[in-house]
Scaffold this motif. Structure first.
Motif, PDB file in Angstrom:
ATOM      1  N   THR A   1       0.859  -1.183   0.000  1.00 43.45           N
ATOM      2  CA  THR A   1       0.000   0.000   0.000  1.00 43.45           C
ATOM      3  C   THR A   1       0.895   1.233   0.000  1.00 43.45           C
ATOM      4  N   GLU A   2       0.570   2.195  -0.856  1.00 45.65           N
ATOM      5  CA  GLU A   2       1.399   3.398  -0.938  1.00 45.65           C
ATOM      6  C   GLU A   2       1.283   4.226   0.344  1.00 45.65           C
ATOM      7  N   ILE A   3       2.426   4.759   0.756  1.00 47.69           N
ATOM      8  CA  ILE A   3       2.487   5.635   1.926  1.00 47.69           C
ATOM      9  C   ILE A   3       3.282   6.880   1.553  1.00 47.69           C
ATOM     10  N   GLU A   4       3.221   7.901   2.409  1.00 51.06           N
ATOM     11  CA  GLU A   4       4.020   9.102   2.202  1.00 51.06           C
ATOM     12  C   GLU A   4       5.489   8.775   2.489  1.00 51.06           C
ATOM     13  N   VAL A   5       6.383   9.287   1.672  1.00 49.20           N
ATOM     14  CA  VAL A   5       7.816   9.062   1.864  1.00 49.20           C
ATOM     15  C   VAL A   5       8.245   9.579   3.236  1.00 49.20           C
ATOM     16  N   SER A   6       7.626  10.643   3.681  1.00 48.43           N
ATOM     17  CA  SER A   6       7.988  11.245   4.978  1.00 48.43           C
ATOM     18  C   SER A   6       7.659  10.338   6.162  1.00 48.43           C
ATOM     19  N   THR A   7       6.816   9.325   5.965  1.00 47.49           N
ATOM     20  CA  THR A   7       6.450   8.428   7.066  1.00 47.49           C
ATOM     21  C   THR A   7       7.320   7.176   7.140  1.00 47.49           C
ATOM     22  N   LEU A   8       8.330   7.087   6.273  1.00 45.48           N
ATOM     23  CA  LEU A   8       9.236   5.935   6.314  1.00 45.48           C
ATOM     24  C   LEU A   8       9.993   5.907   7.644  1.00 45.48           C
ATOM     25  N   PRO A   9      10.229   4.712   8.183  1.00 48.39           N
ATOM     26  CA  PRO A   9      11.053   4.632   9.395  1.00 48.39           C
ATOM     27  C   PRO A   9      12.459   5.184   9.123  1.00 48.39           C
ATOM     28  N   GLU A  10      13.060   5.773  10.138  1.00 54.13           N
ATOM     29  CA  GLU A  10      14.404   6.342  10.009  1.00 54.13           C
ATOM     30  C   GLU A  10      15.403   5.294   9.534  1.00 54.13           C
ATOM     31  N   ALA A  11      15.239   4.048   9.979  1.00 51.70           N
ATOM     32  CA  ALA A  11      16.168   2.992   9.582  1.00 51.70           C
ATOM     33  C   ALA A  11      16.131   2.752   8.071  1.00 51.70           C
ATOM     34  N   VAL A  12      14.952   2.846   7.478  1.00 51.29           N
ATOM     35  CA  VAL A  12      14.810   2.614   6.035  1.00 51.29           C
ATOM     36  C   VAL A  12      15.381   3.785   5.249  1.00 51.29           C
ATOM     37  N   SER A  13      14.990   5.007   5.590  1.00 51.70           N
ATOM     38  CA  SER A  13      15.511   6.173   4.862  1.00 51.70           C
ATOM     39  C   SER A  13      17.019   6.318   5.096  1.00 51.70           C
ATOM     40  N   GLY A  14      17.493   5.960   6.287  1.00 50.44           N
ATOM     41  CA  GLY A  14      18.932   6.001   6.559  1.00 50.44           C
ATOM     42  C   GLY A  14      19.710   4.986   5.739  1.00 50.44           C
ATOM     43  N   ALA A  15      19.124   3.799   5.536  1.00 51.01           N
ATOM     44  CA  ALA A  15      19.781   2.769   4.721  1.00 51.01           C
ATOM     45  C   ALA A  15      19.910   3.233   3.273  1.00 51.01           C
ATOM     46  N   VAL A  16      18.886   3.900   2.765  1.00 50.19           N
ATOM     47  CA  VAL A  16      18.954   4.432   1.400  1.00 50.19           C
ATOM     48  C   VAL A  16      20.040   5.489   1.320  1.00 50.19           C
TER      49      VAL A  16
END
Length: 100
Positions: free
Chosen positions: A40-55
């Protein structure tokens, strides 16, 4: 006669093994297809810090264009790089890369 019997048993055994391997592969493909469709699509801003940090750590020039999540808290990320290439990455909620 023993050789003929042995050859027949060997042939039957290999055909059975081949059929089971094909069935297992089909089942695995179905599971992956279902898992990928359940995002399900979500807002990019709601990604967990661990996921955005890994990217950010592994793909410093990447921009996350879209983000999706499934019930298992696995994230599907559509990203693009500065050079114009794009792709899809999958991560768990702890920022570990997974293959789908």
């Amino acid at each position: 006669m023993k050789k003929l019997f042995f050859a027949a048993v060997l042939s039957l055994g290999s055909l059975t093994a081949f059929a089971q391997a094909e069935e297992a592969q089909a089942d695995a493909t179905d599971v992956v297809a279902v898992a990928q469709d359940d995002f399900t699509e979500i807002e990019v801003s709601t990604l967990p810090e661990a996921v955005s940090g890994a990217v950010a750590q592994n793909y410093p020039t990447a921009t996350i264009n879209k983000a999706y999540v499934n019930e298992a808290k696995q994230y599907k990320l559509e990203v693009s790089l500065e050079d114009g290439t794009s792709g899809t990455l999958y991560a768990d909620e702890n920022g570990n890369w997974i293959e789908m």
